[in-house]
Design a protein around this motif. Structure first.
Motif, mmCIF file in Angstrom:
data_model
loop_
_atom_site.group_PDB
_atom_site.id
_atom_site.type_symbol
_atom_site.label_atom_id
_atom_site.label_comp_id
_atom_site.label_asym_id
_atom_site.label_seq_id
_atom_site.Cartn_x
_atom_site.Cartn_y
_atom_site.Cartn_z
ATOM 1 N N MET A 32 0.824 -1.204 0.000
ATOM 2 C CA MET A 32 0.000 0.000 0.000
ATOM 3 C C MET A 32 0.861 1.257 0.000
ATOM 4 S SD MET A 32 -2.739 1.169 2.902
ATOM 5 C CE MET A 32 -3.533 -0.417 2.872
ATOM 6 N N VAL A 33 1.865 1.297 0.837
ATOM 7 C CA VAL A 33 2.730 2.477 0.918
ATOM 8 C C VAL A 33 3.475 2.665 -0.396
ATOM 9 C CG1 VAL A 33 4.661 3.519 2.154
ATOM 10 C CG2 VAL A 33 2.957 2.220 3.409
ATOM 11 N N PHE A 34 4.031 1.594 -0.944
ATOM 12 C CA PHE A 34 4.788 1.682 -2.191
ATOM 13 C C PHE A 34 3.868 2.149 -3.332
ATOM 14 C CE2 PHE A 34 7.828 -0.485 0.228
ATOM 15 C CZ PHE A 34 9.033 -0.527 -0.443
ATOM 16 N N THR A 35 2.658 1.621 -3.378
ATOM 17 C CA THR A 35 1.732 1.963 -4.468
ATOM 18 C C THR A 35 1.326 3.425 -4.403
ATOM 19 O OG1 THR A 35 0.900 -0.294 -4.498
ATOM 20 C CG2 THR A 35 -0.478 1.393 -5.518
ATOM 21 N N LEU A 36 0.975 3.905 -3.208
ATOM 22 C CA LEU A 36 0.530 5.290 -3.076
ATOM 23 C C LEU A 36 1.652 6.280 -3.385
ATOM 24 C CD1 LEU A 36 -1.675 5.000 0.135
ATOM 25 C CD2 LEU A 36 -2.461 5.446 -2.202
ATOM 26 N N LYS A 40 4.512 13.420 -10.937
ATOM 27 C CA LYS A 40 4.305 14.785 -11.422
ATOM 28 C C LYS A 40 3.209 14.869 -12.481
ATOM 29 C CE LYS A 40 8.828 16.793 -10.507
ATOM 30 N NZ LYS A 40 9.995 17.496 -11.108
ATOM 31 N N ASN A 41 3.105 13.865 -13.313
ATOM 32 C CA ASN A 41 2.147 13.924 -14.403
ATOM 33 C C ASN A 41 0.713 13.731 -13.912
ATOM 34 O OD1 ASN A 41 4.274 14.262 -16.212
ATOM 35 N ND2 ASN A 41 4.516 12.027 -16.449
ATOM 36 N N ALA A 42 0.524 12.866 -12.946
ATOM 37 C CA ALA A 42 -0.831 12.597 -12.455
ATOM 38 C C ALA A 42 -0.733 12.018 -11.054
ATOM 39 C CB ALA A 42 -1.555 11.635 -13.393
ATOM 40 N N CYS A 43 -1.824 12.183 -10.331
ATOM 41 C CA CYS A 43 -1.873 11.646 -8.966
ATOM 42 C C CYS A 43 -3.327 11.322 -8.646
ATOM 43 C CB CYS A 43 -1.305 12.656 -7.982
ATOM 44 S SG CYS A 43 -1.217 12.016 -6.288
ATOM 45 N N ASN A 44 -3.758 10.140 -9.045
ATOM 46 C CA ASN A 44 -5.108 9.694 -8.737
ATOM 47 C C ASN A 44 -5.091 8.180 -8.580
ATOM 48 O OD1 ASN A 44 -5.617 8.514 -11.513
ATOM 49 N ND2 ASN A 44 -5.371 10.692 -12.068
ATOM 50 N N ILE A 45 -6.183 7.671 -8.085
ATOM 51 C CA ILE A 45 -6.246 6.237 -7.782
ATOM 52 C C ILE A 45 -6.304 5.397 -9.050
ATOM 53 C CG2 ILE A 45 -7.270 6.588 -5.520
ATOM 54 C CD1 ILE A 45 -10.008 6.023 -6.800
ATOM 55 N N TRP A 46 -6.527 6.005 -10.195
ATOM 56 C CA TRP A 46 -6.588 5.251 -11.435
ATOM 57 C C TRP A 46 -5.236 5.219 -12.148
ATOM 58 C CZ3 TRP A 46 -10.857 2.996 -10.548
ATOM 59 C CH2 TRP A 46 -11.945 3.684 -9.988
ATOM 60 N N THR A 47 -4.285 5.928 -11.629
ATOM 61 C CA THR A 47 -2.967 5.959 -12.258
ATOM 62 C C THR A 47 -2.215 4.678 -11.949
ATOM 63 O OG1 THR A 47 -2.912 8.343 -12.012
ATOM 64 C CG2 THR A 47 -0.813 7.259 -12.456
ATOM 65 N N VAL A 48 -1.609 4.112 -12.993
ATOM 66 C CA VAL A 48 -0.803 2.905 -12.789
ATOM 67 C C VAL A 48 0.537 3.331 -12.190
ATOM 68 C CG1 VAL A 48 0.302 0.935 -13.898
ATOM 69 C CG2 VAL A 48 -1.916 1.767 -14.733
ATOM 70 N N PRO A 49 0.888 2.787 -11.045
ATOM 71 C CA PRO A 49 2.159 3.199 -10.421
ATOM 72 C C PRO A 49 3.364 2.765 -11.245
ATOM 73 C CG PRO A 49 1.226 1.331 -9.266
ATOM 74 C CD PRO A 49 0.190 1.766 -10.265
ATOM 75 N N LYS A 50 4.360 3.598 -11.262
ATOM 76 C CA LYS A 50 5.600 3.279 -11.961
ATOM 77 C C LYS A 50 6.485 2.423 -11.070
ATOM 78 C CE LYS A 50 5.778 7.401 -14.889
ATOM 79 N NZ LYS A 50 6.584 8.582 -15.279
ATOM 80 N N ILE A 51 6.863 1.298 -11.577
ATOM 81 C CA ILE A 51 7.714 0.385 -10.822
ATOM 82 C C ILE A 51 9.131 0.501 -11.367
ATOM 83 C CG2 ILE A 51 8.142 -2.015 -10.163
ATOM 84 C CD1 ILE A 51 5.168 -2.538 -10.569
ATOM 85 N N GLY A 96 -6.665 20.667 -1.560
ATOM 86 C CA GLY A 96 -7.789 20.902 -2.454
ATOM 87 C C GLY A 96 -8.550 19.616 -2.716
ATOM 88 N N PHE A 97 -9.274 19.619 -3.862
ATOM 89 C CA PHE A 97 -10.086 18.462 -4.217
ATOM 90 C C PHE A 97 -9.716 17.931 -5.594
ATOM 91 C CE2 PHE A 97 -12.582 21.085 -1.290
ATOM 92 C CZ PHE A 97 -12.881 20.160 -0.308
ATOM 93 N N GLY A 98 -8.469 18.130 -5.971
ATOM 94 C CA GLY A 98 -8.040 17.658 -7.286
ATOM 95 C C GLY A 98 -7.707 16.190 -7.323
ATOM 96 N N SER A 99 -7.480 15.569 -6.175
ATOM 97 C CA SER A 99 -7.126 14.148 -6.141
ATOM 98 C C SER A 99 -7.593 13.552 -4.828
ATOM 99 C CB SER A 99 -5.622 13.963 -6.305
ATOM 100 O OG SER A 99 -5.277 12.606 -6.158
ATOM 101 N N ALA A 100 -7.919 12.282 -4.883
ATOM 102 C CA ALA A 100 -8.355 11.563 -3.682
ATOM 103 C C ALA A 100 -7.176 10.969 -2.911
ATOM 104 C CB ALA A 100 -9.331 10.468 -4.074
ATOM 105 N N VAL A 101 -5.995 10.945 -3.538
ATOM 106 C CA VAL A 101 -4.841 10.314 -2.891
ATOM 107 C C VAL A 101 -4.461 11.019 -1.594
ATOM 108 C CG1 VAL A 101 -2.395 9.744 -3.172
ATOM 109 C CG2 VAL A 101 -3.975 9.389 -5.069
#
Length: 599
Positions: free
Chosen positions: A210-214, A220-231, A547-552
């Motif tokens: 969970m910590v690694f994924t979040l 920088k490009n995006a920060c939302n729960i639908w973004t695929v994390p970069k490994i 703000g409300f731009g992302s749920a993360v």
């Protein structure tokens, strides 16, 4: 007549002589001096030869009155004297031969009655000395025998005392062993939490993921729960020597600050055996010293922004370090006494006890690891990461956004408050009930510092421009949450220390069978956990700065709410077992758990 007068005179003179001489019997004289019977010493005595009465008077030999003399009649020695038998005057005296009194003399027939006491002869004295010597030897022998008997009695008593002491020690050890066995049975964890063994295995995998994924999801490009994390595919991201050196070096710096002899020593809450652990509370000094070190490093242009650049590597190094420490602490806990085991981590299941913590308060010298990890390593690491984010954002051309400054100040005050009231943490469930295992090490080294700083990371990578009036409202919400949080915690801590204190006299409470009292007035009349309510309000205020731009960024208040609800349930179950009917009365008096009129 003249002849009779002469005889009378001779008798009186002889009586006077016998009275003037020492009173010794003839037998004594004959026994002491053998010459008296054989020698006519009486006729040769000068005193007798010069006496005119004896030399000139012929009547001495013929006097019949001599036979009537008591001294002569009673003395057998004088009758046997040869000088008297041979005397012609005595033999030829008709008065003596015809005197009937001599034949009837009782002295001759009973000589033993007239025998006086004789003095002891030399052989008798020797025999008496021998007898006295032998009696002394007998007494000495008896004394020696008495000494031997006394010595044997003393040795017997000493042996009995030693045996008694050994028996008492053996009995005490047996009772101690029984007590330990009883404690093992009593402190055996009966109910498992987090879904038992399967549940804790899931959390040991899910929490790091969970910590690694979040962290990787918020780039920088995006920060939302639908973004695929970069490994990262490069192994240097996972095994970075510099990151490992930073993690280990930071650990030893804070450990040194924890054990330096500054700050007051506080006694903890009573343990199961009645003892209290002592804690050195110098957390706020460590907080100030850490800020000074950071300021000096900034002045000397130390590249603290490297923390932002190597955030993933630092997270991996911290995770590996937490796993290693968890294994070491579990091995140590297997050798800990029964009374030192945690009531929540003593099930006998290796995986469950490894996750929950098998030992309650592991220590190494003056360093208490639970207090050290829960406050120093978690909170101070969280603070330093936020400060490094501020430095990184300040390098941009637009500078550091006010929202990032606000959230850094909010969270910095939260850390300062926790370390200022460090001794209040000694009354929490973490210290009194939870063990020290993987949940504590990973949670304080990785989960809290890296996940709780998610708001700062989001504001560094995504600038949010909030109006100042919105920031003012958020600040007001933060203050409200802090007042509830700090006011309820301070009231609880003061009441626990002395419920009969004058300042606590206006507060109502419910007594329990354990001796403690349950507070049902003040802040604790609103709900059962008003401090949890204040904590949740502060967490919401921190996330609102993004703000409300992302749920993360809102993952933190959501997680804190779920975590505190579960924690309140655990605490209620423990209180139900501990207080019984008193807890039921408390629940009737205070109906809401965390949110008044809601839950």
């Amino acid at each position: 007549m003249p002849k009779a007068r002469r005889q009378t005179r001779s008798r009186s003179s002889s009586r006077s002589r016998s009275n003037s001489t020492p009173v010794t019997s003839p037998a004594d004289k004959s026994s002491k001096s053998p010459a008296r019977g054989k020698s006519p010493g009486r006729s040769k005595s000068p005193a007798k030869s010069k006496s005119p009465g004896r030399s000139k008077s012929p009547g001495r030999s013929k006097s019949p009155a001599r036979s009537k003399s008591p001294s002569r009649n009673k003395s057998p020695a004088r009758a046997k004297s040869p000088s008297r038998t041979k005397s012609p005057a005595i033999d030829k005296s008709p008065v003596r031969s015809k005197s009937p009194r001599r034949s009837k003399s009782p002295a001759r027939s009973i000589p033993k009655k007239q025998k006086p006491k004789t003095e002891p002869t030399p052989p008798t004295r020797v025999s008496s000395r021998i007898a006295s010597l032998s009696s002394f030897q007998v007494e000495e022998k008896k004394l020696q025998e008495a000494k031997v008997i006394l010595k044997s009695v003393i040795q017997t008593k000493e042996f009995e005392e030693q045996k008694k002491v050994k028996d008492e020690k053996a009995e005490e050890e047996a009772k101690k062993d029984e007590k330990v066995e009883d404690e093992k049975k009593i402190r055996k964890t009966s109910q498992k939490e987090f879904g038992g063994t399967i549940g804790v295995v899931f959390f040991m995998i899910a929490l790091p993921a969970m910590v690694f994924t979040l962290i990787q999801m918020c780039h920088k490009n995006a920060c939302n729960i639908w973004t695929v994390p970069k490994i990262p595919k490069n192994w240097k991201y996972y095994l970075d020597p510099k990151a490992a050196a930073i993690v280990v070096g930071w650990f030893f710096v804070q450990a040194f600050l924890a054990i330096i002899p500054f700050g007051k020593i506080v006694d903890g809450q009573p343990l199961v055996d009645g003892t209290r652990l002592r804690y050195r509370c110098n957390g706020f000094r460590a907080f100030v010293f850490t800020l000074l070190l950071f300021a000096i490093g900034v002045y000397m242009q130390v590249p603290f922004t490297m923390v932002y650049d190597k955030l993933f590597s630092l997270m991996v190094a911290s995770t590996i370090f937490s796993i290693v420490l968890s294994i070491i602490f579990y091995i140590k806990s297997r050798r800990a006494p029964a009374l030192a085991l945690a009531p929540g981590g003593n099930t006998g299941s290796i995986l469950y006890d490894f996750f929950m913590g098998h030992e309650l308060n592991p220590r190494l010298g003056p360093l208490d690891f639970k207090l050290f990890f829960d406050l120093r390593m978690s909170l101070l690491t969280w603070l330093v990461i936020n400060l490094c984010f501020v430095l990184k954002a300040n390098q941009d051309k637009d500078g550091c956004p006010p929202a990032l400054i606000a959230v850094t100040i909010f969270q910095g005050l939260y850390v300062a408050d926790a370390l200022w009231f460090e001794e209040a943490f000694l009354t929490t469930m973490d210290i009194l009930h939870d063990g020290f295992g993987f949940m504590s090490t990973f949670g304080n080294l990785v989960f809290v510092p890296f996940l709780y700083s998610m708001q700062g990371l989001y504001l560094v990578r995504h600038r949010v421009a909030l109006p100042y009036y919105i920031l003012a409202v958020i600040t007001f919400l933060k203050v409200v949450g802090y007042v509830i949080f700090r006011g309820s915690n301070s009231q609880k801590n003061e009441f626990r220390r002395d419920p009969f204190k004058p300042s606590m006299a206006h507060l109502d409470s419910i007594p329990t069978i354990s001796g403690r009292r349950l507070l049902v007035s003040g802040w604790w009349k609103l709900c059962r956990k008003p401090n949890y309510l204040g904590d949740i309000i502060m967490a919401v205020s921190w996330s609102l700065t993004c703000g409300f731009g992302s749920a993360v960024p809102y993952f933190y208040p959501i997680f804190v709410t779920l975590f505190l609800i579960h924690r309140e349930r655990r605490d209620a179950a423990n209180c139900q077992r501990k207080h019984g009917i008193s807890w039921e009365r408390y629940c009737n008096a205070v109906k809401y758990r965390i949110f008044p009129y809601i839950y």
